[in-house]
Design a protein around this motif. Structure first.
Motif: not given
Length: 312
Positions: A54-60, A287-292, A64-65, A299-310
């Motif tokens: 939800s933290r990434l639900h912003t215009p930017m 593009n995803p490396i530079i913009y995201s 990017l999606s 990075l925090e969202a990715m960490k949380n997703m990995l934790k949840t899946n793990f």
């Protein structure tokens, strides 16, 4: 009349490709294939992160999606055919298949040009007019920007695809390129395409020079605002971000402008193929490396997703 009948629309084209089917080309082929897998993975992960956090639900990140989805479609429109041709040794592509490649490529290239301009506007408003950001970049504006990029890119592509493919193709139907691209195909036509080339030039002004000028103007204004900040750390961070963004934008627009805004007589196959690699294969990877992925929230969202899946 007999000559015109020979220009049948059912004839296959031949893509000469980026490399020949030889042992020396295997390393380069493997490199392209790895880039393809990496690009699809990066952009798919980016889309999933934006959807789930939800933290990434912003215009930017909303914009990017769409950029990530365009990049997945774009590289998937080209590289799998290159891989198939390399492995099978067959370089033929049907008239319909070639037309589809031209249509999808022009749709995504045009749409991405407009979307990158919209993203630069988002950054401009966020940094230069932060108090007005919720008004100037609300949900409705974001949706209009994203849908507008897709729609205008599609309409432009329909016109150019229909026009480019209606030309009669004489003698050789071998396209000296690794995918069906309009400038390379025009060389096979046995009629004067000068008028159509002027149309390409006009489209180039609309989809390339105007958005690129707006992006440069936005980042210049951003840098002016950044240099007025009191914090040296904030200045350094913002300058670094803007530099990386402009590097990727230049790498995308530069070769694209050079390819589509030159007369047909100035094109050489080797040069066109080298330039096309930048805006069809390399930019979707960066593009995803530079913009995201350089962003703390991502990075925090990715960490949380990995934790949840793990944990599950």
């Amino acid at each position: 009349m007999m000559g015109h009948e020979n220009h049948t629309f059912t004839s296959d084209f031949i893509l000469l490709g980026l490399f020949s089917s030889s042992q020396s080309s295997l390393v380069f082929f493997s490199f392209i294939f790895i880039i393809f897998i990496t690009t699809v993975t990066e952009n798919t992960v980016m889309i999933l992160l934006i959807l789930r956090d939800s933290r990434l639900h912003t215009p930017m990140y909303f914009l990017l999606s769409h950029l990530s989805f365009m990049d997945i479609l774009h590289i998937s429109n080209i590289v799998p055919k290159m891989v198939t041709d390399f492995l099978s040794g067959s370089r033929t592509i049907s008239f319909v298949g070639c037309g589809f490649q031209v249509f999808l490529s022009l749709t995504l290239l045009g749409g991405e040009c407009l979307l990158l301009a919209a993203m630069s506007y988002d950054r401009y408003v966020a940094i230069c007019h932060p108090l007005h950001y919720p008004i100037l970049m609300n949900d409705y504006v974001c949706i209009v920007m994203a849908r507008g990029s897709w729609l205008i890119g599609t309409v432009n592509s329909i016109v150019h695809t229909a026009y480019a493919l209606h030309f009669p193709f004489c003698a050789s139907r071998a396209i000296d390129h690794f995918f069906c691209e309009v400038p390379a195909m025009l060389k096979l036509s046995c009629v004067d395409t000068t008028l159509y080339e002027r149309g390409i030039y006009v489209s180039g002004l609309i989809f390339l020079l105007v958005p690129f000028s707006l992006i440069v103007a936005s980042y210049v204004q951003i840098l002016i605002t950044v240099f007025q900040m009191k914090s040296s750390e904030a200045r350094k961070k913002s300058f670094s971000t803007c530099s990386f963004h402009m590097m990727v934008v230049t790498m995308y627009y530069g070769p694209f402008i050079f390819t589509y805004m030159r007369p047909k007589s100035y094109h050489t196959p080797g040069q066109d193929k080298s330039l096309a690699i930048f805006y069809t294969i390399l930019t979707p990877t960066f593009n995803p490396i530079i913009y995201s992925f350089r962003n703390k929230d991502v990075l925090e969202a990715m960490k949380n997703m990995l934790k949840t899946n793990f944990l599950h």
